[in-house]
Motif scaffolding. Structure first.
Motif, mmCIF file in Angstrom:
data_model
loop_
_atom_site.group_PDB
_atom_site.id
_atom_site.type_symbol
_atom_site.label_atom_id
_atom_site.label_comp_id
_atom_site.label_asym_id
_atom_site.label_seq_id
_atom_site.Cartn_x
_atom_site.Cartn_y
_atom_site.Cartn_z
ATOM 1 N N VAL A 10 71.882 63.225 67.855
ATOM 2 C CA VAL A 10 70.850 63.083 66.356
ATOM 3 C C VAL A 10 72.251 62.306 65.111
ATOM 4 C CG1 VAL A 10 70.657 64.280 64.313
ATOM 5 C CG2 VAL A 10 69.193 64.141 66.255
ATOM 6 N N CYS A 11 73.758 63.789 65.743
ATOM 7 C CA CYS A 11 74.814 63.229 64.769
ATOM 8 C C CYS A 11 75.636 62.007 64.622
ATOM 9 C CB CYS A 11 75.610 64.828 65.099
ATOM 10 S SG CYS A 11 75.392 65.867 64.389
ATOM 11 N N GLU A 12 75.269 61.675 65.717
ATOM 12 C CA GLU A 12 76.890 60.592 66.189
ATOM 13 C C GLU A 12 75.547 59.479 65.894
ATOM 14 O OE1 GLU A 12 76.261 57.197 69.990
ATOM 15 O OE2 GLU A 12 77.432 59.178 69.878
ATOM 16 N N ILE A 13 74.363 59.254 65.493
ATOM 17 C CA ILE A 13 73.257 58.508 64.992
ATOM 18 C C ILE A 13 73.396 58.458 63.126
ATOM 19 C CG2 ILE A 13 70.683 58.000 64.697
ATOM 20 C CD1 ILE A 13 70.342 58.468 67.485
ATOM 21 N N LEU A 14 73.474 59.703 63.224
ATOM 22 C CA LEU A 14 73.765 59.930 61.161
ATOM 23 C C LEU A 14 75.006 60.146 60.644
ATOM 24 C CD1 LEU A 14 71.033 63.101 61.295
ATOM 25 C CD2 LEU A 14 70.793 60.404 60.608
ATOM 26 N N ASP A 15 76.435 59.726 61.807
ATOM 27 C CA ASP A 15 77.709 59.208 61.134
ATOM 28 C C ASP A 15 77.851 61.238 60.832
ATOM 29 O OD1 ASP A 15 78.031 56.833 61.903
ATOM 30 O OD2 ASP A 15 77.625 55.834 60.340
ATOM 31 N N ILE A 16 77.656 62.122 60.994
ATOM 32 C CA ILE A 16 78.291 63.405 61.321
ATOM 33 C C ILE A 16 79.202 63.289 62.232
ATOM 34 C CG2 ILE A 16 77.498 65.699 61.013
ATOM 35 C CD1 ILE A 16 74.519 65.052 60.258
ATOM 36 N N LYS A 17 80.163 63.795 61.568
ATOM 37 C CA LYS A 17 81.736 63.345 62.054
ATOM 38 C C LYS A 17 81.821 64.242 62.989
ATOM 39 C CE LYS A 17 82.566 59.380 61.326
ATOM 40 N NZ LYS A 17 81.982 58.556 62.143
ATOM 41 N N ASN A 18 81.393 65.125 62.779
ATOM 42 C CA ASN A 18 81.813 67.331 63.006
ATOM 43 C C ASN A 18 80.380 67.977 63.262
ATOM 44 O OD1 ASN A 18 82.587 70.017 63.686
ATOM 45 N ND2 ASN A 18 83.785 70.187 61.859
ATOM 46 N N PRO A 19 79.626 67.952 64.314
ATOM 47 C CA PRO A 19 78.816 68.336 64.571
ATOM 48 C C PRO A 19 78.588 69.765 64.779
ATOM 49 C CG PRO A 19 78.926 66.409 66.311
ATOM 50 C CD PRO A 19 80.821 66.873 65.572
ATOM 51 N N ASN A 20 79.775 70.186 65.163
ATOM 52 C CA ASN A 20 80.167 72.470 65.247
ATOM 53 C C ASN A 20 78.999 72.254 63.904
ATOM 54 O OD1 ASN A 20 79.212 72.000 68.148
ATOM 55 N ND2 ASN A 20 82.054 71.746 67.940
ATOM 56 N N HIS A 21 80.028 71.921 62.997
ATOM 57 C CA HIS A 21 79.882 72.286 61.295
ATOM 58 C C HIS A 21 78.910 72.048 60.592
ATOM 59 C CE1 HIS A 21 81.246 72.168 57.119
ATOM 60 N NE2 HIS A 21 81.343 73.000 56.971
ATOM 61 N N ALA A 22 78.088 70.777 60.922
ATOM 62 C CA ALA A 22 76.647 70.827 60.374
ATOM 63 C C ALA A 22 75.832 71.504 61.329
ATOM 64 C CB ALA A 22 76.306 69.403 60.694
ATOM 65 N N VAL A 23 75.833 71.941 62.188
ATOM 66 C CA VAL A 23 75.169 72.809 62.712
ATOM 67 C C VAL A 23 75.409 73.871 62.305
ATOM 68 C CG1 VAL A 23 74.325 73.559 65.088
ATOM 69 C CG2 VAL A 23 74.445 70.693 64.939
ATOM 70 N N SER A 24 76.298 74.500 62.769
ATOM 71 C CA SER A 24 76.920 75.651 62.153
ATOM 72 C C SER A 24 75.900 76.516 60.582
ATOM 73 C CB SER A 24 77.918 76.218 61.491
ATOM 74 O OG SER A 24 78.415 75.444 60.887
ATOM 75 N N ARG A 25 75.325 75.376 59.823
ATOM 76 C CA ARG A 25 74.708 75.425 58.454
ATOM 77 C C ARG A 25 72.945 75.714 58.629
ATOM 78 N NH1 ARG A 25 77.600 71.074 55.247
ATOM 79 N NH2 ARG A 25 78.055 69.917 57.005
ATOM 80 N N LEU A 26 73.019 75.355 59.835
ATOM 81 C CA LEU A 26 71.459 75.503 60.290
ATOM 82 C C LEU A 26 70.914 77.019 60.415
ATOM 83 C CD1 LEU A 26 70.837 72.596 62.517
ATOM 84 C CD2 LEU A 26 70.679 72.705 59.571
ATOM 85 N N ASP A 27 69.642 77.213 60.246
ATOM 86 C CA ASP A 27 69.008 78.323 60.278
ATOM 87 C C ASP A 27 69.035 78.862 61.937
ATOM 88 O OD1 ASP A 27 69.079 79.212 58.252
ATOM 89 O OD2 ASP A 27 67.580 78.509 57.416
ATOM 90 N N GLY A 28 68.910 80.103 62.034
ATOM 91 C CA GLY A 28 69.179 80.141 63.639
ATOM 92 C C GLY A 28 67.227 80.031 64.297
ATOM 93 N N ASP A 29 66.393 79.648 63.809
ATOM 94 C CA ASP A 29 64.934 78.648 64.159
ATOM 95 C C ASP A 29 65.187 77.903 63.991
ATOM 96 O OD1 ASP A 29 64.674 78.594 61.361
ATOM 97 O OD2 ASP A 29 62.844 79.590 61.475
#
Length: 78
Positions: A10-29
């Motif tokens: 998903v991050c590759e398709i969306l050109d999100i360079k730092n997946p760990n940072h992007a995912v850290s902003r998501l809620d646990g569920d």
């Protein structure tokens, strides 16, 4: 039955360079991990997001197509 999307893809398709940072902003569920067996039978943990997590990642993307989707959601859907 729930559908999950592989965070790395998903991050590759969306050109999100730092997946760990992007995912850290998501809620646990909205994120998690599932075990899959590779081609030689070893168990591998894969980081995934569900549909709400996918939409939250789309909203973080600056890719042109993602921005168009964001605008459509903000102007037409909401």
């Amino acid at each position: 039955r729930k559908i999950f999307y592989v965070i790395k893809d998903v991050c590759e398709i969306l050109d999100i360079k730092n997946p760990n940072h992007a995912v850290s902003r998501l809620d646990g569920d909205e994120k998690g991990a599932i075990a899959l067996n590779d081609t030689i039978g070893r168990s591998q943990m894969i980081s995934v997001v569900n549909e709400p997590g996918l939409y939250r990642l789309i909203m973080q993307s600056r890719k042109k197509e993602a921005r168009e989707f964001q605008r459509w959601i903000a102007h037409d859907v909401l």
